[in-house]
Scaffold this motif. Structure first.
Motif, PDB file in Angstrom:
ATOM      1  N   PRO A  30       0.837  -1.191   0.000  1.00 45.99           N
ATOM      2  CA  PRO A  30       0.000   0.000   0.000  1.00 45.99           C
ATOM      3  C   PRO A  30       0.881   1.253   0.000  1.00 45.99           C
ATOM      4  CG  PRO A  30       0.122  -0.885   2.212  1.00 45.99           C
ATOM      5  CD  PRO A  30       0.909  -1.818   1.321  1.00 45.99           C
ATOM      6  N   ILE A  31       0.533   2.224  -0.835  1.00 45.53           N
ATOM      7  CA  ILE A  31       1.302   3.464  -0.962  1.00 45.53           C
ATOM      8  C   ILE A  31       0.351   4.642  -0.824  1.00 45.53           C
ATOM      9  CG2 ILE A  31       2.761   4.855  -2.502  1.00 45.53           C
ATOM     10  CD1 ILE A  31       3.712   2.266  -3.811  1.00 45.53           C
ATOM     11  N   VAL A  32       0.803   5.688  -0.144  1.00 41.78           N
ATOM     12  CA  VAL A  32       0.033   6.929  -0.053  1.00 41.78           C
ATOM     13  C   VAL A  32       0.842   8.036  -0.732  1.00 41.78           C
ATOM     14  CG1 VAL A  32       0.865   7.437   2.288  1.00 41.78           C
ATOM     15  CG2 VAL A  32      -1.222   8.527   1.463  1.00 41.78           C
ATOM     16  N   VAL A  33       0.172   8.792  -1.619  1.00 43.51           N
ATOM     17  CA  VAL A  33       0.814   9.852  -2.384  1.00 43.51           C
ATOM     18  C   VAL A  33       0.248  11.194  -1.920  1.00 43.51           C
ATOM     19  CG1 VAL A  33       1.240  10.763  -4.700  1.00 43.51           C
ATOM     20  CG2 VAL A  33       1.093   8.292  -4.333  1.00 43.51           C
ATOM     21  N   PHE A  34       1.136  12.161  -1.704  1.00 41.79           N
ATOM     22  CA  PHE A  34       0.775  13.481  -1.193  1.00 41.79           C
ATOM     23  C   PHE A  34       1.081  14.553  -2.224  1.00 41.79           C
ATOM     24  CE2 PHE A  34       2.303  10.795   2.222  1.00 41.79           C
ATOM     25  CZ  PHE A  34       1.340  10.937   3.211  1.00 41.79           C
ATOM     26  N   ASN A  35       0.240  15.592  -2.262  1.00 38.64           N
ATOM     27  CA  ASN A  35       0.537  16.783  -3.038  1.00 38.64           C
ATOM     28  C   ASN A  35       0.854  17.888  -2.040  1.00 38.64           C
ATOM     29  OD1 ASN A  35       0.490  19.239  -4.446  1.00 38.64           O
ATOM     30  ND2 ASN A  35      -1.056  18.524  -5.886  1.00 38.64           N
ATOM     31  N   LEU A  36       2.115  18.256  -1.972  1.00 42.09           N
ATOM     32  CA  LEU A  36       2.576  19.308  -1.071  1.00 42.09           C
ATOM     33  C   LEU A  36       2.964  20.510  -1.926  1.00 42.09           C
ATOM     34  CD1 LEU A  36       3.242  20.116   1.855  1.00 42.09           C
ATOM     35  CD2 LEU A  36       5.552  19.232   1.457  1.00 42.09           C
ATOM     36  N   ASP A  37       2.065  21.471  -2.033  1.00 43.55           N
ATOM     37  CA  ASP A  37       2.295  22.693  -2.822  1.00 43.55           C
ATOM     38  C   ASP A  37       2.715  22.389  -4.258  1.00 43.55           C
ATOM     39  OD1 ASP A  37       1.681  24.325  -0.615  1.00 43.55           O
ATOM     40  OD2 ASP A  37       3.740  24.216   0.107  1.00 43.55           O
ATOM     41  N   GLY A  38       2.112  21.382  -4.864  1.00 43.15           N
ATOM     42  CA  GLY A  38       2.401  21.048  -6.254  1.00 43.15           C
ATOM     43  C   GLY A  38       3.518  20.043  -6.455  1.00 43.15           C
ATOM     44  N   ALA A  42       5.633  10.155  -2.081  1.00 43.75           N
ATOM     45  CA  ALA A  42       4.971   8.876  -1.819  1.00 43.75           C
ATOM     46  C   ALA A  42       5.679   8.141  -0.687  1.00 43.75           C
ATOM     47  CB  ALA A  42       4.966   8.009  -3.077  1.00 43.75           C
ATOM     48  N   LEU A  43       4.870   7.603   0.216  1.00 45.84           N
ATOM     49  CA  LEU A  43       5.367   6.789   1.328  1.00 45.84           C
ATOM     50  C   LEU A  43       4.591   5.486   1.373  1.00 45.84           C
ATOM     51  CD1 LEU A  43       5.387   9.401   4.261  1.00 45.84           C
ATOM     52  CD2 LEU A  43       7.336   8.696   2.859  1.00 45.84           C
ATOM     53  N   GLU A  44       5.200   4.490   1.993  1.00 42.01           N
ATOM     54  CA  GLU A  44       4.444   3.270   2.245  1.00 42.01           C
ATOM     55  C   GLU A  44       3.301   3.629   3.190  1.00 42.01           C
ATOM     56  OE1 GLU A  44       4.998  -1.399   3.460  1.00 42.01           O
ATOM     57  OE2 GLU A  44       6.670  -0.036   3.803  1.00 42.01           O
ATOM     58  N   ASP A  45       2.112   3.147   2.889  1.00 40.63           N
ATOM     59  CA  ASP A  45       0.929   3.473   3.690  1.00 40.63           C
ATOM     60  C   ASP A  45       0.874   2.546   4.908  1.00 40.63           C
ATOM     61  OD1 ASP A  45      -1.392   4.614   4.574  1.00 40.63           O
ATOM     62  OD2 ASP A  45      -2.663   3.833   2.972  1.00 40.63           O
ATOM     63  N   PRO A  90      11.973   5.158  10.216  1.00 37.89           N
ATOM     64  CA  PRO A  90      11.317   5.840   9.095  1.00 37.89           C
ATOM     65  C   PRO A  90      10.335   4.927   8.361  1.00 37.89           C
ATOM     66  CG  PRO A  90      13.572   5.295   8.528  1.00 37.89           C
ATOM     67  CD  PRO A  90      13.383   4.910   9.969  1.00 37.89           C
ATOM     68  N   VAL A  91       9.457   5.563   7.600  1.00 35.11           N
ATOM     69  CA  VAL A  91       8.539   4.872   6.701  1.00 35.11           C
ATOM     70  C   VAL A  91       9.208   4.868   5.333  1.00 35.11           C
ATOM     71  CG1 VAL A  91       6.273   5.038   5.595  1.00 35.11           C
ATOM     72  CG2 VAL A  91       6.518   5.596   8.014  1.00 35.11           C
ATOM     73  N   ALA A  92       9.051   3.788   4.578  1.00 31.16           N
ATOM     74  CA  ALA A  92       9.671   3.706   3.255  1.00 31.16           C
ATOM     75  C   ALA A  92       9.148   4.810   2.341  1.00 31.16           C
ATOM     76  CB  ALA A  92       9.393   2.341   2.637  1.00 31.16           C
ATOM     77  N   LYS A  93      10.089   5.473   1.636  1.00 32.66           N
ATOM     78  CA  LYS A  93       9.769   6.534   0.678  1.00 32.66           C
ATOM     79  C   LYS A  93       9.924   5.956  -0.729  1.00 32.66           C
ATOM     80  CE  LYS A  93      11.512  11.026  -0.867  1.00 32.66           C
ATOM     81  NZ  LYS A  93      11.677  10.694  -2.273  1.00 32.66           N
ATOM     82  N   ARG A 106       6.020   3.829  -7.494  1.00 36.16           N
ATOM     83  CA  ARG A 106       6.367   2.408  -7.455  1.00 36.16           C
ATOM     84  C   ARG A 106       7.144   2.098  -6.181  1.00 36.16           C
ATOM     85  NH1 ARG A 106      11.598   1.526 -11.373  1.00 36.16           N
ATOM     86  NH2 ARG A 106      12.777   3.242 -10.511  1.00 36.16           N
ATOM     87  N   ASP A 107       7.044   0.866  -5.767  1.00 34.45           N
ATOM     88  CA  ASP A 107       7.852   0.356  -4.660  1.00 34.45           C
ATOM     89  C   ASP A 107       9.164  -0.074  -5.292  1.00 34.45           C
ATOM     90  OD1 ASP A 107       9.095  -1.066  -2.659  1.00 34.45           O
ATOM     91  OD2 ASP A 107       7.326  -2.212  -2.086  1.00 34.45           O
ATOM     92  N   ASP A 108      10.223   0.700  -5.039  1.00 36.98           N
ATOM     93  CA  ASP A 108      11.506   0.441  -5.696  1.00 36.98           C
ATOM     94  C   ASP A 108      12.485  -0.294  -4.801  1.00 36.98           C
ATOM     95  OD1 ASP A 108      11.962   2.524  -3.943  1.00 36.98           O
ATOM     96  OD2 ASP A 108      13.114   3.727  -5.356  1.00 36.98           O
TER      97      ASP A 108
END
Length: 110
Positions: A30-38, A42-45, A90-93, A106-108
C-alpha cells in the motif's frame, strides 16, 4: 508505461494539500501519495510504529507531515523520517513521476 510503475491518478485529481492511496500490485504494497504545494511525495501506507495505515491520519501541509491515527506518530512526507514518538523508524519513501498528465509511483525496494 514501462517497468513496474503504478498509476495513481491524473494531476488534476490530486490537489495541493490532498493525499491519495494506491496499491502496488507488483510488490503487494500500500502506498500513499501526497501533493505538497504542487510537489508529489509517496510513502508506504504503513506506520513504522505499528502495522497500521497512515492514509486515514491527518495530513498537515503546513508542516509537511502525516500523523498516524492510531497512536499519533508523525512522519515527514518528503523523506519518511519520524518526527515524534512512538515511532523511531522511518517509513519507506518511494519515487513519484508525473508523465502525460498522470501521477505514477512504485515500490523500488529490492
Amino acid at each position: 508505461m514501462s517497468g513496474n510503475w503504478t498509476y495513481v491518478c491524473g494531476t488534476a485529481e490530486l490537489l495541493p494539500g490532498e493525499l491519495k492511496n494506491v496499491w502496488d500490485e507488483v510488490t503487494d504494497t500500500p502506498i500513499v501519495v501526497f501533493n505538497l504545494d504542487g510537489a508529489f511525495y509517496a510513502l508506504e501506507d504503513r506506520c513504522s510504529h505499528e502495522d497500521y495505515e497512515l492514509s486515514p491520519g491527518t495530513f498537515d501541509p503546513a508542516e509537511g507531515s502525516i500523523e498516524c491515527l492510531l497512536h499519533g506518530a508523525r512522519f515527514d512526507i518528503k523523506d519518511g523520517r519520524p518526527l515524534c514518538p512512538p515511532a523511531y523508524s522511518p517509513v519507506a519513501k518511494f519515487p513519484v513521476k508525473v508523465e502525460e498528465g498522470g501521477i505514477w509511483t512504485r515500490d523500488d525496494r529490492d
